[in-house]
Design a protein around this motif. Structure first.
Motif, mmCIF file in Angstrom:
data_model
loop_
_atom_site.group_PDB
_atom_site.id
_atom_site.type_symbol
_atom_site.label_atom_id
_atom_site.label_comp_id
_atom_site.label_asym_id
_atom_site.label_seq_id
_atom_site.Cartn_x
_atom_site.Cartn_y
_atom_site.Cartn_z
ATOM 1 N N UNK A 164 0.864 -1.187 0.000
ATOM 2 C CA UNK A 164 0.000 0.000 0.000
ATOM 3 C C UNK A 164 0.899 1.236 0.000
ATOM 4 N N UNK A 165 0.401 2.334 -0.604
ATOM 5 C CA UNK A 165 1.237 3.535 -0.652
ATOM 6 C C UNK A 165 0.443 4.767 -1.011
ATOM 7 N N UNK A 166 1.054 5.923 -0.689
ATOM 8 C CA UNK A 166 0.453 7.213 -0.993
ATOM 9 C C UNK A 166 1.523 8.105 -1.622
ATOM 10 N N UNK A 167 1.214 8.705 -2.792
ATOM 11 C CA UNK A 167 2.127 9.621 -3.439
ATOM 12 C C UNK A 167 3.009 8.985 -4.502
ATOM 13 N N UNK A 168 3.068 7.656 -4.589
ATOM 14 C CA UNK A 168 3.971 6.977 -5.528
ATOM 15 C C UNK A 168 3.407 7.015 -6.948
ATOM 16 N N UNK A 169 4.290 6.863 -7.913
ATOM 17 C CA UNK A 169 3.871 6.886 -9.313
ATOM 18 C C UNK A 169 2.874 5.762 -9.601
ATOM 19 N N UNK A 170 2.002 6.056 -10.565
ATOM 20 C CA UNK A 170 0.935 5.112 -10.906
ATOM 21 C C UNK A 170 1.523 3.763 -11.367
ATOM 22 N N UNK A 171 0.934 2.677 -10.872
ATOM 23 C CA UNK A 171 1.332 1.343 -11.295
ATOM 24 C C UNK A 171 2.345 0.667 -10.384
ATOM 25 N N UNK A 172 2.894 1.402 -9.401
ATOM 26 C CA UNK A 172 3.905 0.799 -8.526
ATOM 27 C C UNK A 172 3.281 0.048 -7.356
ATOM 28 N N UNK A 213 13.209 5.122 -4.285
ATOM 29 C CA UNK A 213 13.389 6.412 -3.623
ATOM 30 C C UNK A 213 14.169 7.369 -4.514
ATOM 31 N N UNK A 214 15.158 6.845 -5.266
ATOM 32 C CA UNK A 214 15.887 7.702 -6.207
ATOM 33 C C UNK A 214 14.954 8.218 -7.299
ATOM 34 N N UNK A 215 14.052 7.333 -7.739
ATOM 35 C CA UNK A 215 13.109 7.680 -8.797
ATOM 36 C C UNK A 215 12.214 8.852 -8.362
ATOM 37 N N UNK A 216 11.911 8.926 -7.081
ATOM 38 C CA UNK A 216 11.020 9.973 -6.580
ATOM 39 C C UNK A 216 11.781 11.102 -5.892
ATOM 40 N N UNK A 217 13.128 11.122 -6.039
ATOM 41 C CA UNK A 217 13.982 12.197 -5.498
ATOM 42 C C UNK A 217 13.775 12.389 -4.000
ATOM 43 N N UNK A 238 7.696 6.514 5.904
ATOM 44 C CA UNK A 238 7.283 7.804 5.351
ATOM 45 C C UNK A 238 8.518 8.484 4.784
ATOM 46 N N UNK A 239 8.344 9.249 3.686
ATOM 47 C CA UNK A 239 9.494 9.870 3.017
ATOM 48 C C UNK A 239 9.124 11.262 2.517
ATOM 49 N N UNK A 240 10.157 12.080 2.392
ATOM 50 C CA UNK A 240 9.971 13.448 1.908
ATOM 51 C C UNK A 240 11.105 13.834 0.960
ATOM 52 N N UNK A 241 10.779 14.665 -0.014
ATOM 53 C CA UNK A 241 11.819 15.192 -0.907
ATOM 54 C C UNK A 241 12.696 16.217 -0.193
ATOM 55 N N UNK A 242 12.201 16.774 0.900
ATOM 56 C CA UNK A 242 12.964 17.769 1.654
ATOM 57 C C UNK A 242 13.932 17.079 2.606
ATOM 58 N N UNK A 243 14.983 17.789 2.987
ATOM 59 C CA UNK A 243 15.885 17.329 4.035
ATOM 60 C C UNK A 243 15.257 17.693 5.370
ATOM 61 N N UNK A 244 14.629 16.736 5.992
ATOM 62 C CA UNK A 244 13.812 17.019 7.170
ATOM 63 C C UNK A 244 14.322 16.270 8.389
#
Length: 901
Positions: A164-172, A213-217, A238-244
């Motif tokens: 299950x996931x939220x925010x990932x590219x379609x089909x993954x 994760x590289x694919x989604x920066x 959980x993941x973020x593109x920002x350095x958090x």
């Protein structure tokens, strides 16, 4: 006499200050220094302008005022209280930083607890595990404000499926496989058994960054294990593109969600197992046994989670068996009362000993009433072993047996000390709003007034009852009816509205100018629910600004049409204003001049003048001088400039105002006259030199008649001709130097002296073949003709005298000549120095000496029969100098005189 505040302890932890009615800071304790630093003042200085009106208002109205002030990481509540006796304002500061931080943490905790509740509710609503997981990741991503959330299911081959996931590219989702080796984040999380936090993948060395994760920066993230040892379902991340930087509260929340998901998964599995139990009784028994084991483990885990939840909420539980007297306390209750978990639960009497003496009877009576069937709940104070006082809330339930006898009491105790502090601070903040000098209130999203403080009544004339629920257009002029709606829409779109100046309508129909600041109001879920406003009446300020604008316009017209150039230079020597005349004079536009350094437009010699002025005191200038500027096209522009220092109302220097009159044509005329005068003087010197040379030639021709004669009288006549010729030549050489020099009436004496002596040596060379010359002359000593001519004749007479008489009967000799300023003659004896005259003249020393046979002992310079030495004495007196004769080694004449160099 000391102020009231000065009599407080200096080490008072809260800021305490006192300000006089003229806004001068009279006193500040140590804790008040950060406030002074923020305001940019020290004790003895006046408060900044933006606070002076506040201080004066507090004194005038005899009414306290409050404000909130943020200094670096701290937040202070600052109260201004009038002191009518001392005619000053006492300022008290209270550090409410912890309160602010606690409010924020409570808000986050409430949102997280709400999400846990909603996830639990979702688990009950969805029968499908997949639907439950899909909804959960959305809720998690939303509360933690991240772009991506995932649940990885551990597969039998050791890899993970993106379940299950939220925010990932379609089909993954449902298809993507992530490696389970230890070098991946998911694998590392599984092996470590602890939450794994990554603030920046660029610096991560524990494991590699997965391709997904590289694919989604992705740059940061947190991952935790779903399930306990032996029952691992997978990994929640959980993941973020920002350095958090994820906090411990974030990881704890994520771990709690993972535990809840694990429980739901286990329950779903249990439900499936129960369905399968219908097929076989034996299988049912086995499943039942397995479920019991699972329930036992789950119970233990639940107990652990419950203890952790109690710790987070500061809630402890207790159980009192009235039959056996046994008392059981939870770990958090031990913590609340400052006791060790190794101790047994406190008896009832021990418990009452912790209760504050003023609350003890009330608590005892409440429990006794509970034994009679009444509810038990209330707040009271406790005093811990170290003397610390805390506030707690107790809720208890009495259990009765079948005969209605009380047999057990169980309940909870929550430490609400911090909550009470927050409530108290909120009351203070409410009082601040109510007592503010600004009109403060709230507006609903549909434009109706929902809040209105006392100052709003004063500004607009409407009471609270008259405006609550009414549209904000009630205080808006008809031609601005759409303005407020537009401003509200800007706030709803995330824009800022600060110090917006507009018109508003009072109840009596008067139009006033106001400055409005609008801010969004959010609920605990971050949803915009209202808009707050702060409105300040600026009508008087607008009237003053209009008068100032009219005045400035009038004076600007005068300045712009002036025939003189006008400029203003600030304290940093930057040009801040020029009028049109300056642009015409220098060829630069105002845009090119303003902001530039004044040094960029000055000539080299004028820079020196300005530097001298700076050394005298730039901040106290009121004088005129001529300055040479450089036109944009490169040619010079001369101005007669009058400069005057400018000061603000506090006497602080902020620049100079300069009035420039173009005198370029006058300077050009002066330069032409000067050049003409120089040429005229050179011509005069040239003619005098030629005439003197003619006289020398005539004397030489006349002397030729006596050269071949041998009588003593003829020899004396010949010598007289030669001496006269040398004297005339000494004067002619001066005019030659002046003709070839700078065209002024001053002579560089050292080069002239060298030529004069060389000429004398040529005259007497036959008599002095082996006589040498040692000449030491200081460079760049300039004399006018009144000094140069007598001094040249003096040297002529003394050197001629040495060449004629000093070396009689000797094969060789030496003549030495020295000329120098006294202040550069460090090698001379102190006794030889003469104190300079008070009018600023320079002492000069001339020494002419030889190592010859010397002058007879009975020689007296004052009564000499020698025409040459008599001439020397007369000329020294003419120079107002002194002459000394030294016979120690040959003959040495020292002449001292004072000149203006």
């Amino acid at each position: 006499m000391k102020t009231d505040l000065e009599q407080f302890p200096a080490k008072n932890p809260n800021p305490a200050l006192s300000v006089a009615n003229n806004c001068t800071v009279l006193y500040s304790n140590k804790a008040g220094e950060p406030l002074l630093h923020e305001w940019g003042v020290v004790v003895g200085e006046k408060m900044p302008f933006y606070l002076r009106d506040l201080v004066k208002s507090v004194i005038t109205l005899n009414r306290p005022e409050k404000m909130e002030l943020k200094i670096e990481k701290k937040v202070y509540l600052v109260a201004f209280h009038p002191s009518s006796e001392e005619k000053c304002v006492n300022i008290y500061g209270f550090d409410i930083t912890d309160q602010k931080e606690l409010e924020e943490r409570l808000r986050i905790k409430e949102k997280q607890n709400d999400i846990l509740y909603r996830i639990g509710k979702v688990a009950l609503e969805f029968e499908s595990l997949q639907n439950f997981l899909d909804e959960s990741v959305k809720l998690i991503a939303n509360i933690l404000e991240v772009e991506y959330c995932k649940i990885l299911e551990l597969m039998p081959d050791g890899n993970f499926l993106l379940r299950a996931g939220s925010g990932w590219k379609h089909g993954l989702v449902g298809k993507a496989i992530i490696g389970g080796e230890k070098e991946s984040q998911a694998g590392y999380t599984l092996f470590s058994g602890m939450p794994v936090v990554v603030e920046d993948f660029a610096g991560e060395s524990r494991f590699k960054k997965p391709e997904i994760l590289r694919m989604h920066e992705v740059n940061s993230g947190v991952s935790v294990t779903i399930g306990s040892i032996g029952k691992i379902f997978g990994v929640l991340g959980v993941h973020s593109r920002k350095k958090r930087k994820f906090t411990s509260d974030d990881t704890y929340f994520l771990s709690s969600v993972a535990f809840l998901i694990a429980q739901v998964i286990e329950r779903k599995k249990a439900e499936e197992a129960l369905k399968e139990a219908h097929d076989s009784l034996e299988e049912t028994v086995k499943e039942r046994t397995s479920e019991l084991e699972k329930s036992y483990i789950s119970l233990k885990e639940s107990e652990s989670r419950l203890a952790e939840a109690q710790r987070m909420a500061h809630i402890g539980s207790w159980d009192w068996n009235l039959i056996t007297g046994e008392v059981c306390w939870s770990d958090e209750l031990y913590h609340i009362f400052g006791r060790s978990p190794q101790e047994s639960g406190a008896t009832y009497d021990e418990f009452l000993s912790y209760v504050h003496p003023d609350d003890r009877d009330r608590v005892d009576n409440a429990l006794k009433k509970g034994l009679n069937g009444e509810s038990v709940a209330g707040n009271y104070r406790i005093i811990l072993g170290d003397g610390e006082e805390r506030i707690v809330r107790t809720e208890a339930e009495v259990v009765f047996d079948e005969k209605n006898n009380p047999v057990q009491v169980k309940g909870t105790v929550q430490d609400i000390t911090e909550i009470k502090k927050v409530e108290e601070q909120l009351k203070i903040l409410a009082n601040i709003v109510e007592s503010s000098n600004d009109a403060i209130g709230t507006i609903s999203l549909d434009g109706n007034i929902t809040g209105w403080n006392q100052e709003a009544e004063n500004v607009y004339g409407y009471s609270v009852g008259e405006v609550l629920g009414k549209p904000v257009s009630i205080v808006t002029p008809p031609h601005l009816d759409k303005e407020t709606i537009k401003l509200i829409e800007e706030i709803m779109h995330g824009k800022k509205v600060q110090h917006y100046e507009t018109l508003r309508l009072r109840k009596d129909g008067t139009t006033i100018y106001v400055s409005i600041t609008l801010s969004p109001v959010f609920d605990s879920y971050g949803k915009l629910i209202a808009i707050s406003f702060i409105s300040r009446d600026i009508t008087e300020r607008k009237k003053i600004e209009e008068k100032l604008r009219e005045s400035e316009e009038k004076y600007r017209n005068i300045v712009e049409t002036a025939n003189e150039g006008i400029s203003i230079v600030d304290a940093e020597e930057r040009i801040t204003f020029v009028n049109k005349k300056i642009e015409d004079m220098f060829g630069y536009s105002s845009e090119e001049l303003i902001g530039g350094s004044m040094w960029d437009f000055l000539s080299g010699e004028s820079k020196a003048i300005i530097k001298q002025m700076l050394e005298k005191g730039w901040k106290n200038v009121n004088e005129s001088f001529e300055i040479k500027f450089i036109h944009k096209d490169g040619y010079p522009v001369w101005t007669y400039t009058n400069s005057k220092s400018l000061f603000d109302k506090d006497g602080k220097f902020f620049g100079t105002m300069n009035l420039h009159t173009d005198i370029t044509k006058r300077k050009e005329a002066e330069e032409a006259l000067r050049n003409f005068e120089i040429a005229r003087k050179k011509e005069i010197h040239h003619r005098i030199k030629n005439n003197l040379q003619v006289i020398c030639s005539l004397l030489d021709l006349q002397a030729e008649k006596f050269r071949s004669r041998e009588s003593a009288e003829d020899t004396e006549v010949l010598n007289a001709f030669i001496e006269s010729q040398n004297r005339v030549m000494s004067i002619a050489l001066i005019h030659e130097e002046l003709h070839e020099g700078r065209g002024t009436d001053t002579l560089n004496f050292s080069p002239y002296l060298e030529k004069l002596v060389e000429n004398l040596f040529q005259t007497y060379i036959l008599e002095n073949v082996n006589t040498s010359l040692d000449i030491k002359l200081e460079e760049n000593i300039f004399f006018d003709m009144d000094t140069a001519i007598p001094l040249g004749i003096i040297v002529n007479e003394l050197v001629s005298n040495s060449l004629k008489y000093a070396f009689s009967g000797r094969d060789y000799g030496e003549i030495q000549i020295k000329l120098y300023r006294e202040d550069s003659a460090e090698h001379e004896n102190k006794e030889q120095r003469v104190i300079k005259e008070s009018y600023g003249g320079t002492n000069v020393i001339l020494i002419v000496s030889d190592n010859g046979i010397g002058i007879p002992e009975d020689f007296n310079l004052e009564d000499s029969s020698s025409l040459g030495l008599q001439l020397v004495k007369i000329l020294v007196d003419q120079l107002e100098g002194q002459i000394e004769l030294n016979r120690d080694s040959g003959t040495e004449f020292t002449i001292r005189f004072t000149v203006q160099i």
